[in-house]
Design an enzyme around this catalytic site. Structure first.
Site, PDB file in Angstrom:
ATOM      1  N   THR A   1       3.803   6.695 -12.531  1.00 28.18           N
ATOM      2  CA  THR A   1       3.214   5.361 -12.332  1.00 28.18           C
ATOM      3  C   THR A   1       4.092   4.176 -12.055  1.00 28.18           C
ATOM      4  O   THR A   1       5.180   4.035 -12.588  1.00 28.18           O
ATOM      5  CB  THR A   1       2.396   4.943 -13.575  1.00 28.18           C
ATOM      6  OG1 THR A   1       1.496   5.952 -13.885  1.00 28.18           O
ATOM      7  CG2 THR A   1       1.611   3.691 -13.323  1.00 28.18           C
TER       8      THR A   1
ATOM      9  N   ASP B   1      -0.432   2.180  -8.535  1.00 33.71           N
ATOM     10  CA  ASP B   1      -0.432   3.269  -7.543  1.00 33.71           C
ATOM     11  C   ASP B   1      -1.518   4.257  -7.970  1.00 33.71           C
ATOM     12  O   ASP B   1      -2.287   3.979  -8.886  1.00 33.71           O
ATOM     13  CB  ASP B   1       0.945   3.945  -7.497  1.00 33.71           C
ATOM     14  CG  ASP B   1       1.201   4.765  -8.739  1.00 33.71           C
ATOM     15  OD1 ASP B   1       1.494   5.964  -8.619  1.00 33.71           O
ATOM     16  OD2 ASP B   1       1.073   4.208  -9.836  1.00 33.71           O
TER      17      ASP B   1
ATOM     18  N   ARG C   1      -1.098   7.995  -8.306  1.00 29.34           N
ATOM     19  CA  ARG C   1      -0.690   9.396  -8.479  1.00 29.34           C
ATOM     20  C   ARG C   1      -0.677   9.755  -9.954  1.00 29.34           C
ATOM     21  O   ARG C   1      -0.141   9.000 -10.772  1.00 29.34           O
ATOM     22  CB  ARG C   1       0.701   9.606  -7.874  1.00 29.34           C
ATOM     23  CG  ARG C   1       1.266  10.995  -8.145  1.00 29.34           C
ATOM     24  CD  ARG C   1       2.652  11.145  -7.587  1.00 29.34           C
ATOM     25  NE  ARG C   1       2.638  11.222  -6.133  1.00 29.34           N
ATOM     26  CZ  ARG C   1       3.733  11.417  -5.405  1.00 29.34           C
ATOM     27  NH1 ARG C   1       4.901  11.514  -5.990  1.00 29.34           N
ATOM     28  NH2 ARG C   1       3.658  11.471  -4.102  1.00 29.34           N
TER      29      ARG C   1
ATOM     30  N   LYS D   1      -6.215   3.831 -11.850  1.00 32.88           N
ATOM     31  CA  LYS D   1      -5.473   3.429 -13.040  1.00 32.88           C
ATOM     32  C   LYS D   1      -5.830   2.046 -13.531  1.00 32.88           C
ATOM     33  O   LYS D   1      -5.313   1.611 -14.551  1.00 32.88           O
ATOM     34  CB  LYS D   1      -3.972   3.460 -12.738  1.00 32.88           C
ATOM     35  CG  LYS D   1      -3.503   4.849 -12.428  1.00 32.88           C
ATOM     36  CD  LYS D   1      -2.029   4.938 -12.246  1.00 32.88           C
ATOM     37  CE  LYS D   1      -1.679   6.273 -11.645  1.00 32.88           C
ATOM     38  NZ  LYS D   1      -0.278   6.455 -11.384  1.00 32.88           N
TER      39      LYS D   1
ATOM     40  N   GLY E   1       1.441   6.123 -18.647  1.00 26.76           N
ATOM     41  CA  GLY E   1       1.720   6.997 -19.783  1.00 26.76           C
ATOM     42  C   GLY E   1       0.833   8.221 -19.710  1.00 26.76           C
ATOM     43  O   GLY E   1       0.488   8.683 -18.642  1.00 26.76           O
TER      44      GLY E   1
ATOM     45  N   SER F   1       7.084   4.396 -14.793  1.00 27.35           N
ATOM     46  CA  SER F   1       8.392   4.906 -14.362  1.00 27.35           C
ATOM     47  C   SER F   1       8.918   4.128 -13.169  1.00 27.35           C
ATOM     48  O   SER F   1      10.118   4.060 -12.953  1.00 27.35           O
ATOM     49  CB  SER F   1       8.280   6.393 -14.026  1.00 27.35           C
ATOM     50  OG  SER F   1       7.255   6.587 -13.087  1.00 27.35           O
TER      51      SER F   1
ATOM     52  N   ASP G   1      10.221   5.950  -6.477  1.00 30.75           N
ATOM     53  CA  ASP G   1      10.060   6.669  -7.733  1.00 30.75           C
ATOM     54  C   ASP G   1       9.224   7.918  -7.469  1.00 30.75           C
ATOM     55  O   ASP G   1       8.195   7.841  -6.807  1.00 30.75           O
ATOM     56  CB  ASP G   1       9.360   5.758  -8.758  1.00 30.75           C
ATOM     57  CG  ASP G   1       9.038   6.491 -10.025  1.00 30.75           C
ATOM     58  OD1 ASP G   1       7.928   6.322 -10.537  1.00 30.75           O
ATOM     59  OD2 ASP G   1       9.911   7.240 -10.507  1.00 30.75           O
TER      60      ASP G   1
ATOM     61  N   SER H   1       5.450   8.050  -8.837  1.00 28.62           N
ATOM     62  CA  SER H   1       4.391   7.210  -8.271  1.00 28.62           C
ATOM     63  C   SER H   1       4.203   7.595  -6.833  1.00 28.62           C
ATOM     64  O   SER H   1       5.150   7.990  -6.148  1.00 28.62           O
ATOM     65  CB  SER H   1       4.768   5.736  -8.321  1.00 28.62           C
ATOM     66  OG  SER H   1       5.437   5.432  -9.498  1.00 28.62           O
TER      67      SER H   1
END
Lengths: 267, 142
Positions: free
Chosen positions: A45, A61, A63, A77, A91, A173, A210, A213
């Site tokens: 995320t 995002d 994913r 999300k 998380g 992240s 990242d 994500s």
């Protein structure tokens, strides 16, 4: 009837720790054999939020990962808490989902009891008290934003229960990538289009830099009396289109003779 | 599992009665009713949150009553605790689920939802306690 183990009191609801020791033993056994137990689905995320002139813009995002595999290419999300308050969650996916749903229900009951539109600070206080009670075992890092009678507000809530009230926050992240974009281009009292562009760019930075994500960018623009839930706001990662096809066209002549060639491969 | 941290949750001098499920009416293990025991199971909690969750409601009440006593004087918690005691006595038979409506209203938990309402709802559990044993336990003859 299990006569050796009997329940003498009516049991209460809530978390049950009966299987913890058994799970620990199973985990140890599995690790000894060299395998690893299945990982909980996390949301890797990048989530972020920014306060602008008339309200807040929340971005996320889409994913969801399960270890090194993408479990959901387009998960949502940004969770609903109340008509004027929304919350992004990073998380463990189940933890963020259930936590936001419980707080949403509690906030609804509370607002029915007070007769007023709920405040963002109330949601923040409820979330932080619940997360502190469970000492970080509920892995939910949240970005809470909304507009109430005291104005637009944005909070970030960490899994152990600490909160920060700030004009721009990022979590997950990909938070460092998104924060880099914010630190560069944020200024107070932006216009709506500029704020949306900033959040979109911050999430894009998280998506492209990242691994946790990816996929699309969702935005949620909350102003006094109006909420724009833009899902998807931007499809940053389109899946590729196949350029060729291995199928034979209709009417291709069938080959009925077979030729067999024996090849020797020295092993 | 690292159990070193869990040891800090034990009280050395006070017996942790909540964690000794094997103790019967005379304080020795009661294998017939509670199954075989093992030292490791009884001495350490299986999860760091187990003890704190078991006593959560109690600790919250204690904290609230203390605050109330400091603000309004001794009479306030005394009267409230009397009402709690009265409300707690309104129950159905020991093995049947009670709504605890009066107790919930007093506590203010009738307009809030927590994990105890969602997970492991006792109304929806697949197993039922043995009526005879539960009634005997309630009456103290067990």
């Amino acid at each position: 009837i299990m006569a050796t183990v009997s329940v003498c009191q009516y049991h209460r609801g809530g978390f049950s720790f009966e299987n913890c020791k058994r799970n620990a033993l199973l985990e140890a056994d599995i690790n000894k054999l060299g395998f690893s137990s299945p990982a909980a689905r996390k949301t890797g995320t990048t989530i972020c939020g920014v306060v602008y002139k008339d309200g807040v813009v929340l971005g996320a995002d889409t994913r969801a990962t399960e270890g090194m595999v993408v479990a959901d290419k387009n998960c949502s999300k940004i969770h609903y808490i109340s008509p004027n308050v929304y919350c992004c969650g990073a998380g463990t996916a189940a933890d963020t989902e259930m936590t936001t749903q419980i707080i949403s229900s509690n906030l609804e009951l509370h607002s029915l009891s007070t007769g007023r539109l709920p405040r963002v600070a109330t949601a923040n206080r409820m979330l932080k008290q619940m997360l502190f009670r469970y000492q970080g075992y509920i892995g939910a890092a949240l970005v809470l934003g909304g507009v109430d009678s005291t104005g637009p507000q944005l909070y970030s809530i960490y899994p152990h229960g600490s909160t920060d009230k700030l004009p721009y926050v990022t979590m997950g992240s990909g938070s460092l990538a998104a924060m880099a974009v914010f630190e560069d281009r944020y200024r107070p009292n932006m216009e709506e289009e500029e704020a949306k562009r900033l959040v979109r760019d911050a999430i894009a930075a998280g998506i492209f830099n990242d691994l946790g994500s990816g996929s699309n960018i969702d935005l949620c623009v909350i102003t006094k009396g109006k909420v724009d839930y833009l899902r998807p706001h931007d499809v940053a990662n389109k899946k590729g289109v196949r350029t060729g096809n291995y199928r034979y066209k209709h009417g291709t002549t069938d080959d009925t003779t077979h030729h067999t060639l024996t090849c020797f491969f020295p092993l | 599992m690292n159990t070193r941290g869990l040891r800090s949750q034990l009280k050395d001098s006070v017996p942790v009665t909540g964690l000794c499920p094997q103790a019967g009416s005379y304080g020795v293990q009661d294998s017939l009713r509670r199954g075989f025991s093992s030292v490791k199971n009884e001495l350490l909690p299986s999860h760091p949150l187990e003890l704190s969750e078991k006593n959560f409601q109690l600790n919250q009440d204690k904290m609230n009553f203390n605050t109330l006593r400091n603000i309004q004087g001794l009479h306030a918690p005394l009267k409230l605790q009397m009402e709690y005691r009265a409300a707690r006595q309104i129950q159905r038979l020991p093995f049947l689920p009670s709504s605890n409506l009066a107790l919930d209203t007093l506590r203010g938990s009738d307009d809030s939802i927590g994990f105890e309402d969602i997970l492991n709802d006792p109304v929806q559990s697949e197993m039922m306690g043995d009526p005879h044993i539960m009634t005997e336990y309630k009456l103290g003859v067990l």
